[in-house]
Design a protein around this motif. Structure first.
Motif, PDB file in Angstrom:
ATOM      1  N   ASN A  19     -25.372 -88.459 -11.284  1.00 26.88           N
ATOM      2  CA  ASN A  19     -25.277 -89.874 -10.905  1.00 26.88           C
ATOM      3  C   ASN A  19     -25.948 -90.795 -11.919  1.00 26.88           C
ATOM      4  N   ARG A  20     -25.778 -90.500 -13.178  1.00 23.84           N
ATOM      5  CA  ARG A  20     -26.267 -91.387 -14.226  1.00 23.84           C
ATOM      6  C   ARG A  20     -25.092 -91.957 -14.996  1.00 23.84           C
ATOM      7  N   THR A  21     -25.183 -93.198 -15.389  1.00 21.93           N
ATOM      8  CA  THR A  21     -24.184 -93.803 -16.264  1.00 21.93           C
ATOM      9  C   THR A  21     -24.876 -94.307 -17.512  1.00 21.93           C
ATOM     10  N   PHE A  22     -24.156 -94.296 -18.626  1.00 18.91           N
ATOM     11  CA  PHE A  22     -24.716 -94.705 -19.907  1.00 18.91           C
ATOM     12  C   PHE A  22     -23.748 -95.641 -20.620  1.00 18.91           C
ATOM     13  N   SER A  23     -24.292 -96.658 -21.256  1.00 24.95           N
ATOM     14  CA  SER A  23     -23.486 -97.604 -22.014  1.00 24.95           C
ATOM     15  C   SER A  23     -23.547 -97.342 -23.513  1.00 24.95           C
ATOM     16  N   LEU A  24     -24.505 -96.505 -23.927  1.00 26.39           N
ATOM     17  CA  LEU A  24     -24.706 -96.188 -25.339  1.00 26.39           C
ATOM     18  C   LEU A  24     -25.022 -94.703 -25.473  1.00 26.39           C
ATOM     19  N   VAL A  25     -24.324 -94.035 -26.382  1.00 21.36           N
ATOM     20  CA  VAL A  25     -24.637 -92.641 -26.707  1.00 21.36           C
ATOM     21  C   VAL A  25     -25.016 -92.586 -28.185  1.00 21.36           C
ATOM     22  N   ALA A  26     -26.199 -92.047 -28.467  1.00 24.27           N
ATOM     23  CA  ALA A  26     -26.699 -91.955 -29.838  1.00 24.27           C
ATOM     24  C   ALA A  26     -26.754 -90.497 -30.263  1.00 24.27           C
ATOM     25  N   PHE A  27     -26.428 -90.250 -31.531  1.00 29.07           N
ATOM     26  CA  PHE A  27     -26.381 -88.895 -32.060  1.00 29.07           C
ATOM     27  C   PHE A  27     -27.199 -88.772 -33.339  1.00 29.07           C
ATOM     28  N   ASP A  28     -27.876 -87.648 -33.491  1.00 23.42           N
ATOM     29  CA  ASP A  28     -28.336 -87.205 -34.795  1.00 23.42           C
ATOM     30  C   ASP A  28     -27.085 -86.805 -35.587  1.00 23.42           C
ATOM     31  N   LEU A  29     -27.229 -86.576 -36.907  1.00 23.29           N
ATOM     32  CA  LEU A  29     -26.066 -86.223 -37.721  1.00 23.29           C
ATOM     33  C   LEU A  29     -26.063 -84.736 -38.097  1.00 23.29           C
ATOM     34  N   ASP A  30     -26.926 -84.335 -39.030  1.00 18.75           N
ATOM     35  CA  ASP A  30     -26.912 -82.955 -39.506  1.00 18.75           C
ATOM     36  C   ASP A  30     -27.254 -81.970 -38.390  1.00 18.75           C
ATOM     37  N   ASP A  31     -26.396 -80.970 -38.242  1.00 12.70           N
ATOM     38  CA  ASP A  31     -26.538 -79.911 -37.239  1.00 12.70           C
ATOM     39  C   ASP A  31     -26.395 -80.421 -35.806  1.00 12.70           C
ATOM     40  N   THR A  32     -25.933 -81.677 -35.674  1.00 13.39           N
ATOM     41  CA  THR A  32     -25.581 -82.234 -34.364  1.00 13.39           C
ATOM     42  C   THR A  32     -24.122 -82.668 -34.352  1.00 13.39           C
ATOM     43  N   LEU A  33     -23.744 -83.519 -35.308  1.00 10.58           N
ATOM     44  CA  LEU A  33     -22.348 -83.928 -35.449  1.00 10.58           C
ATOM     45  C   LEU A  33     -21.603 -83.113 -36.501  1.00 10.58           C
ATOM     46  N   ALA A  34     -22.359 -82.535 -37.439  1.00 10.44           N
ATOM     47  CA  ALA A  34     -21.739 -81.787 -38.538  1.00 10.44           C
ATOM     48  C   ALA A  34     -22.725 -80.764 -39.083  1.00 10.44           C
ATOM     49  N   VAL A  35     -22.205 -79.770 -39.774  1.00  5.88           N
ATOM     50  CA  VAL A  35     -23.062 -78.842 -40.511  1.00  5.88           C
ATOM     51  C   VAL A  35     -23.821 -79.642 -41.556  1.00  5.88           C
ATOM     52  N   LEU A  55     -35.280 -81.939 -31.096  1.00  4.54           N
ATOM     53  CA  LEU A  55     -36.036 -82.602 -30.034  1.00  4.54           C
ATOM     54  C   LEU A  55     -37.364 -81.914 -29.754  1.00  4.54           C
ATOM     55  N   ASP A  56     -37.645 -80.845 -30.505  1.00  5.48           N
ATOM     56  CA  ASP A  56     -38.921 -80.150 -30.385  1.00  5.48           C
ATOM     57  C   ASP A  56     -40.051 -81.022 -30.911  1.00  5.48           C
ATOM     58  N   GLU A  57     -41.257 -80.819 -30.403  1.00  3.86           N
ATOM     59  CA  GLU A  57     -42.400 -81.604 -30.867  1.00  3.86           C
ATOM     60  C   GLU A  57     -42.561 -81.421 -32.372  1.00  3.86           C
ATOM     61  N   GLY A  58     -42.645 -82.532 -33.105  1.00  2.00           N
ATOM     62  CA  GLY A  58     -42.730 -82.494 -34.550  1.00  2.00           C
ATOM     63  C   GLY A  58     -41.391 -82.705 -35.227  1.00  2.00           C
ATOM     64  N   GLY A  59     -40.298 -82.526 -34.495  1.00  2.00           N
ATOM     65  CA  GLY A  59     -38.975 -82.770 -35.053  1.00  2.00           C
ATOM     66  C   GLY A  59     -38.683 -84.258 -35.140  1.00  2.00           C
ATOM     67  N   ASN A  60     -37.754 -84.644 -36.018  1.00  2.00           N
ATOM     68  CA  ASN A  60     -37.529 -86.089 -36.192  1.00  2.00           C
ATOM     69  C   ASN A  60     -36.716 -86.722 -35.074  1.00  2.00           C
ATOM     70  N   ASP A  61     -36.205 -85.920 -34.127  1.00  2.00           N
ATOM     71  CA  ASP A  61     -35.577 -86.477 -32.920  1.00  2.00           C
ATOM     72  C   ASP A  61     -36.589 -86.662 -31.788  1.00  2.00           C
ATOM     73  N   TYR A  62     -37.725 -86.009 -31.890  1.00  2.00           N
ATOM     74  CA  TYR A  62     -38.716 -85.990 -30.811  1.00  2.00           C
ATOM     75  C   TYR A  62     -39.203 -87.386 -30.407  1.00  2.00           C
ATOM     76  N   PRO A  63     -39.404 -88.337 -31.347  1.00  2.00           N
ATOM     77  CA  PRO A  63     -39.866 -89.673 -30.932  1.00  2.00           C
ATOM     78  C   PRO A  63     -38.942 -90.348 -29.923  1.00  2.00           C
ATOM     79  N   VAL A  64     -37.641 -90.069 -29.982  1.00  2.00           N
ATOM     80  CA  VAL A  64     -36.702 -90.653 -29.019  1.00  2.00           C
ATOM     81  C   VAL A  64     -36.968 -90.088 -27.625  1.00  2.00           C
ATOM     82  N   LYS A  65     -37.183 -88.792 -27.554  1.00  2.00           N
ATOM     83  CA  LYS A  65     -37.510 -88.149 -26.282  1.00  2.00           C
ATOM     84  C   LYS A  65     -38.813 -88.694 -25.725  1.00  2.00           C
ATOM     85  N   LEU A  66     -39.788 -88.884 -26.613  1.00  2.00           N
ATOM     86  CA  LEU A  66     -41.114 -89.346 -26.209  1.00  2.00           C
ATOM     87  C   LEU A  66     -41.082 -90.747 -25.621  1.00  2.00           C
ATOM     88  N   MET A  67     -40.127 -91.577 -26.055  1.00  2.00           N
ATOM     89  CA  MET A  67     -40.059 -92.949 -25.545  1.00  2.00           C
ATOM     90  C   MET A  67     -39.399 -93.025 -24.168  1.00  2.00           C
TER      91      MET A  67
END
Length: 265
Positions: A7-23, A220-232
């Motif tokens: 039961n969640r809706t989202f208006s924006l989806v954000a993606f990392d690039l390397d190893d998320t959208l492409a090799v 998204l692991d602690e120390g990874g460059n996606d982690y700050p998004v999770k932390l917020m």
């Protein structure tokens, strides 16, 4: 892959690039490109990555089957959100850039080079430059910017080398953000200017709240460059490779809701 609450809706989806959208450093797969095009008809989409804008063009933009209307819903944030581009008047326009001064760049490069050599992480046999000045971000890539994916994935599979280098550099540059980036890289930006900063600026620009955005990434692991998004506090989906991302987006689209948002769960 981490699930998303019911039961969640989202208006924006954000993606990392390397190893998320492409090799890593590779062209986006045709299936992933087609799914992104469909997603742009449903919600705003952001790509936020440690790479510079030229990498976004080579890996993603040249391969997306989209029109100008869809491009207007695509938000590009290279160098971990320290830059932001939007489609305007038929071209990609820079909205902001948190660039370093030349003296700051020189100090960062000197510290990175010395630290890597002291730790035995500097190689003279690489695929391109080890250190790259990306204006708003300085990036160390142990095997060079153009190293083939198999070599990159084998260099530091548990992240220990990157953590060691991050710790050494952070001691000498305590007022800057120092984080592990891709599979062989360490990214340095201004203090507080990271992917969370970029997502925050984007939410302001689109007049959205944290609850309106969903983030998909592989670090998204602690120390990874996606982690700050999770932390917020942003809802996040952890993936391992573009194939999992494609599966997630296909499911996301299959559950399309109303009023331009997509319901997940």
């Amino acid at each position: 892959m981490v699930g998303v609450p019911i039961n969640r809706t989202f208006s924006l989806v954000a993606f990392d690039l390397d190893d998320t959208l492409a090799v890593s450093k590779s062209q986006i797969d045709e299936r992933m490109a087609a799914l992104l095009a469909r997603l742009l008809d449903a919600v705003e989409v952001c790509v936020i990555s440690g790479g510079q804008f030229a990498q976004f063009q080579t890996q993603v933009l040249r391969h997306l089957p989209i029109d100008d209307g869809q491009r207007a819903r695509l938000h590009l944030m290279p160098t971990c959100g320290t830059r932001y581009y939007r489609w305007k008047d038929g071209d990609w326009s820079l909205v902001y850039a948190e660039d370093f001064a030349e003296a700051e760049k020189a100090e960062i490069i000197e510290v990175l080079t010395r630290s890597a050599k002291e730790l035995g992480l500097w190689s003279d046999d690489t695929w391109g430059d080890i250190i790259e000045d990306r204006g708003s971000q300085i990036t160390f890539s142990a095997l060079g910017q153009q190293a083939p994916p198999p070599a990159k994935y084998a260099w530091d599979p548990d992240g220990a080398k990157r953590r060691l280098l991050c710790a050494r550099v952070s001691e000498q540059l305590p007022d800057l953000e120092v984080r592990g980036g891709g599979s062989t890289s360490v990214d340095i930006t201004r203090q507080g200017v990271d992917k969370a900063y970029g997502i925050g600026r984007l939410l302001e620009a689109l007049d959205l709240s944290i609850g309106d955005v969903l983030f998909v990434g592989d670090r998204l692991d602690e120390g990874g460059n996606d982690y700050p998004v999770k932390l917020m506090g942003v809802e996040c989906v952890a993936v391992e490779g573009w194939e999992q991302t494609a599966e997630f987006v296909a499911d996301f689209l299959a559950r399309e809701g109303h009023d331009g948002a997509v319901s997940v769960g």
